[in-house]
Design a protein around this motif. Sequence first.
Motif, PDB file in Angstrom:
ATOM      1  N   UNK A 157      19.295 -15.946  -6.169  1.00 23.02           N
ATOM      2  CA  UNK A 157      19.731 -16.117  -4.998  1.00 23.02           C
ATOM      3  C   UNK A 157      19.997 -15.416  -4.530  1.00 23.02           C
ATOM      4  N   UNK A 158      20.705 -14.801  -4.445  1.00 25.56           N
ATOM      5  CA  UNK A 158      21.252 -13.073  -3.973  1.00 25.56           C
ATOM      6  C   UNK A 158      19.837 -12.687  -3.224  1.00 25.56           C
ATOM      7  N   UNK A 159      19.030 -12.763  -4.130  1.00 22.56           N
ATOM      8  CA  UNK A 159      17.562 -11.975  -3.824  1.00 22.56           C
ATOM      9  C   UNK A 159      16.902 -11.993  -2.822  1.00 22.56           C
ATOM     10  N   UNK A 160      16.779 -13.973  -3.210  1.00 21.00           N
ATOM     11  CA  UNK A 160      15.579 -14.576  -2.014  1.00 21.00           C
ATOM     12  C   UNK A 160      15.725 -13.840  -0.562  1.00 21.00           C
ATOM     13  N   UNK A 161      17.087 -13.560   0.119  1.00 18.21           N
ATOM     14  CA  UNK A 161      17.187 -12.685   1.446  1.00 18.21           C
ATOM     15  C   UNK A 161      17.098 -11.461   1.136  1.00 18.21           C
ATOM     16  N   UNK A 162      17.039 -10.581   0.553  1.00 18.03           N
ATOM     17  CA  UNK A 162      16.493  -9.357   0.403  1.00 18.03           C
ATOM     18  C   UNK A 162      15.082  -9.134   0.152  1.00 18.03           C
ATOM     19  N   UNK A 163      14.261 -10.396  -0.288  1.00 22.67           N
ATOM     20  CA  UNK A 163      12.624 -10.015  -0.820  1.00 22.67           C
ATOM     21  C   UNK A 163      12.019 -10.371   0.231  1.00 22.67           C
ATOM     22  N   UNK A 164      12.751 -11.522   0.837  1.00 19.41           N
ATOM     23  CA  UNK A 164      11.849 -12.048   2.069  1.00 19.41           C
ATOM     24  C   UNK A 164      11.946 -11.170   3.345  1.00 19.41           C
ATOM     25  N   UNK A 165      12.807  -9.936   3.425  1.00 21.03           N
ATOM     26  CA  UNK A 165      13.581  -8.850   4.572  1.00 21.03           C
ATOM     27  C   UNK A 165      12.157  -8.421   4.177  1.00 21.03           C
ATOM     28  N   UNK A 166      11.669  -7.695   2.648  1.00 19.36           N
ATOM     29  CA  UNK A 166      10.902  -7.211   2.230  1.00 19.36           C
ATOM     30  C   UNK A 166       9.697  -6.842   2.493  1.00 19.36           C
ATOM     31  N   UNK A 167       8.984  -8.281   3.043  1.00 17.89           N
ATOM     32  CA  UNK A 167       7.873  -9.589   3.567  1.00 17.89           C
ATOM     33  C   UNK A 167       7.666  -8.597   4.730  1.00 17.89           C
ATOM     34  N   UNK A 168       8.791  -8.718   5.093  1.00 16.32           N
ATOM     35  CA  UNK A 168       8.496  -8.450   6.515  1.00 16.32           C
ATOM     36  C   UNK A 168       8.727  -6.735   7.419  1.00 16.32           C
ATOM     37  N   UNK A 169       9.577  -5.980   6.439  1.00  9.22           N
ATOM     38  CA  UNK A 169       8.835  -4.894   5.957  1.00  9.22           C
ATOM     39  C   UNK A 169       7.708  -4.696   5.349  1.00  9.22           C
ATOM     40  N   UNK A 170       6.784  -5.518   4.372  1.00  2.27           N
ATOM     41  CA  UNK A 170       5.381  -5.123   4.584  1.00  2.27           C
ATOM     42  C   UNK A 170       4.416  -5.510   5.303  1.00  2.27           C
ATOM     43  N   UNK A 171       5.170  -6.500   5.752  1.00  2.00           N
ATOM     44  CA  UNK A 171       3.769  -6.436   7.554  1.00  2.00           C
ATOM     45  C   UNK A 171       4.023  -5.312   8.280  1.00  2.00           C
ATOM     46  N   UNK A 172       5.520  -5.038   8.250  1.00  2.00           N
ATOM     47  CA  UNK A 172       5.658  -3.722   9.320  1.00  2.00           C
ATOM     48  C   UNK A 172       4.960  -2.290   9.789  1.00  2.00           C
ATOM     49  N   UNK A 173       4.816  -2.189   8.065  1.00  2.00           N
ATOM     50  CA  UNK A 173       4.682  -0.957   7.321  1.00  2.00           C
ATOM     51  C   UNK A 173       2.943  -0.690   7.098  1.00  2.00           C
ATOM     52  N   UNK A 174       1.613  -2.524   8.119  1.00  2.00           N
ATOM     53  CA  UNK A 174       0.475  -2.737   7.394  1.00  2.00           C
ATOM     54  C   UNK A 174       0.465  -2.273   8.657  1.00  2.00           C
TER      55      UNK A 174
END
Length: 272
Positions: free
Chosen positions: A45-62
């Motif tokens: 449950x804790x990881x959910x928010x962090x991993x969604x933010x990771x997806x945002x980061x990966x899109x920005x990185x691309x």
Amino acid sequence: MEAFLNFFETMPIWMKAGWVFFVLAIFWILEGYYSLVILNYKKWKHAKVNLILLLFVMVINALFGIVTVGVFNWLSDSKFGLLHQFVAPVWVELILSILVLDLIAQYGVHYLLHKVPAMWRLHLVHHSDKNVDATTGTRHHPFDFIIRETFALIAVILMGMPIAFYLFYRILSVAFTYFTHANIKMPLALDKGLSWIIVTPNMHKFHHHFELPWTDCNYGNMFSIWDRLFGTFVYGDPSKIVYGVDIADHTNDESLAVQLGIPFNRTVHSKK
């Protein structure tokens, strides 16, 4: 050395993304066996928010990757940058580039994220995590990450480095990000000893303490030399660390909507 660097230059996107998840998974697993502290939380449950933010980061990185290609093409044609002002072995140029990237794109921008009020409100999202583990390394507000990527490009331009140097640094940086945030316990003597040169798990955990002055110390990502050089290094008693940030402890650190809104939330009073 040329073949080694060429590997990173031609590394496919799926492999870069795979590296992120591979390193994260390794430290995620290690946390279960060698925990620094026992965190009273639901790990997934804790990881959910962090991993969604990771997806945002990966899109920005691309998206930044597209800009980056243009920057490196311009650098190659114009010969702009410090590396074009002298002749040195490739390995020397690589080390210098990594040091400058770590200084500007990590320590420097991280310092500003704490000291500039508007930037600090973005960075609060990272510090609002009350249970720091490997996934916390992915926890950045999208605008926070855009600022970080901008500073990375500034470092690239100043050095005039080839793209292989930059990509190699990114691979190293990912490993350090998850290593230093992971809830893993190392022998205290080893952690302290390594902290003379590199950022270690204990060293970075002081940065995630909920109140000053520890919150405004240990800004480094890979090398601890910057914190020691600029007087922002601290190493105290790890058992006294309390995660979170005092001015945002009333917010829900496991709600994506709340976290994305923190920079604009008037109930969160900046320390600045």
